[in-house]
Design a protein around this motif. Structure first.
Motif, short mmCIF file in Angstrom:
data_model
loop_
_atom_site.label_atom_id
_atom_site.label_comp_id
_atom_site.label_asym_id
_atom_site.label_seq_id
_atom_site.Cartn_x
_atom_site.Cartn_y
_atom_site.Cartn_z
N ALA A 130 20.80 -3.07 -28.65
CA ALA A 130 19.82 -3.93 -27.99
C ALA A 130 19.24 -3.22 -26.77
N THR A 175 18.00 -7.59 -37.35
CA THR A 175 18.85 -8.49 -36.55
C THR A 175 18.04 -9.66 -36.05
N PRO A 213 24.66 -6.92 -30.06
CA PRO A 213 24.20 -5.71 -30.76
C PRO A 213 24.21 -4.50 -29.85
N VAL A 226 15.87 -6.38 -29.97
CA VAL A 226 16.77 -5.96 -31.04
C VAL A 226 15.94 -5.47 -32.23
#
Length: 461
Positions: free
Chosen positions: A241, A199, A238, A195
């Motif tokens: 990702a 984050t 996310p 990520v």
């Protein structure tokens, strides 16, 4: 999904570009051994350069390590000065930004339902680690009652083609799982690997339960974090990702996990622990796998900076005298907390110590100093203890308290906690604690004032 107005750390690949352009990214020779060699190279460069590993162990997926192994890199990723780093994170914890859900996400460009974790380039890091461990995976779980999410990093032992052993310490993921297990059901989870730095940092925030750390990531970005629903469960992950593992923490199942080299620079022992069954894997095309070397600088600092911001916000709510906090490396960025204060009320420092010890069970020793002491310089703090602290007057001792289960000096996580009031004590003679200084020394331009001594230094007389 890249927005040029976002901080550079809001995009993993953009951050790697930044490191490469500034001479902070190295490339290892292709085919580095996943057992010790990869982590050995990363460890040697820890805090100096991040590393890209092509085809490690013969795998097709690229590995990166050392993304955030200096405080100034974290500040740069956020787009702030290093002196503003903790305040910026504190603000994000106080004012989270809800995420935005998207239907089509890069992290689901490829969907694999017959999972074989052996296809991933998972390294074995330290000498006595049981085997390969996923160390930079953000484990995302949903509260089975409220649906709110929690994000955290856990050591994840690869125990089989679709099986991970997990160490769950007594925090929010364990609480969610406890609710699910009590009703006889598994807990749906997703593990996001690779990520963006913001984050990654947000996952380590020490905030109350049911505060979604992905919303803190949005605050750090200055805009909502794009997320998407997992393919096989309700967890939101996310969207950008690199790799996502979807699965379940299995109710009423415990299997052997460990040992594993942890942040205290010791091994977490082997024991029967929680198990994650992986139901699907999704990833971007040509994904990047991020690994964190256990006990290295990236491991320590990722737990340090977000916690400093969280602790600062918590303490300032009740103690207006608090100016700064720091989790020093000498305390493995977890166990020792330094607090800087200005003009505390009589007796307030002792109350502050008790509150600081309660911010997180990891905190073992708290040292409080005045505003003339730099809490980011351990030598300064030690000097304050040496010259302002008296044990019979300034020591706070609490026995039988919950501590870190990874602290080998405790008894199954139960031990003593200590606070040191190293502020200037009340005195009648104000000059007694006046620090020595040379007037104007800081303003001297050394480049103009001195030059290298000549070979015959006597001629300079």
């Amino acid at each position: 999904m890249t927005n040029n107005a976002l901080p550079v750390g809001a995009d993993l690949r953009g951050w790697l570009d930044r490191l490469q352009a500034t001479g902070r990214l190295s490339a290892a020779r292709q085919g580095a051994d996943l057992r010790f060699e990869l982590s050995g190279i990363a460890s040697r460069l820890d805090g100096d350069r991040a590393v890209v590993f092509g085809k490690p162990g013969g795998k097709d997926i690229t590995v990166v390590s050392g993304l955030l192994s200096r405080r100034e890199w974290m500040a740069e990723a956020l787009g702030v000065a290093e002196t503003e780093l903790i305040d910026r994170f504190q603000q994000a914890c106080q004012d989270p930004v809800p995420w935005t859900e998207v239907e089509h996400a890069p992290c689901q460009e490829e969907v694999i339902r017959e999972v074989d974790l052996g296809s991933l380039p998972v390294p074995t890091h330290n000498e006595h680690d049981h085997g390969p461990y996923i160390t930079a995976g953000l484990l995302i779980a949903r509260n089975p009652t409220t649906g709110s999410q929690n994000v955290s990093i856990h050591r994840l032992q690869v125990s089989g083609p679709d099986r991970l052993g997990a160490l769950l310490l007594p925090r929010h993921t364990a609480a969610f799982f406890g609710q699910a297990e009590a009703s006889g059901t598994d807990l749906e989870v997703a593990i996001a690997i690779g990520v963006d730095p913001l984050t990654l940092m947000s996952s380590q925030a020490a905030v109350p339960i049911d505060h979604d750390e992905l919303e803190i990531a949005g605050a750090l970005r200055g805009s909502p974090l794009p997320v998407t629903r997992a393919v096989t469960n309700e967890v939101r992950v996310p969207a950008d990702a690199e790799i996502v593992l979807e699965g379940r923490l299995l109710a009423d199942v415990r299997e052997p996990e460990g040992p594993f080299g942890e942040f205290p620079q010791y091994y977490g022992p082997r024991a029967d622990r929680h198990v994650v069954r992986i139901d699907a894997m999704t990833h971007r095309r040509d994904p990047i796998y991020h690994t964190i070397v256990g006990g290295g600088l990236e491991h320590l600092l990722l737990g340090c900076i977000p916690r400093e911001g969280s602790f600062l916000a918590h303490l300032r709510q009740n103690f207006q005298c608090v100016r700064a906090v720091h989790l020093p490396r000498g305390g493995v960025c977890r166990y020792h907390l330094y607090v800087q204060v200005r003009d505390p009320e009589p007796g307030e420092v002792k109350n502050l110590i008790l509150a600081a010890l309660g911010t997180h069970y990891d905190i073992k020793h708290v040292t409080v100093v005045d505003s003339d002491v730099d809490v980011f310089d351990p030598n300064e703090v030690e000097w304050a203890v040496a010259t302002r602290f008296q044990a019979d007057r300034d020591l706070v001792l609490v026995g039988g308290a919950q501590g870190s289960r990874l602290d080998p000096s405790t008894t199954d996580g139960v031990g003593a906690k200590m606070g040191l009031d190293a502020t200037i004590p009340p005195v009648d003679d104000e000059d007694r604690f006046t620090r020595i200084r040379v007037p104007g020394a800081e303003e001297i331009d050394l480049e103009r004032a001195v030059t290298p001594a000549p070979a015959n230094w006597r001629s300079a007389r």
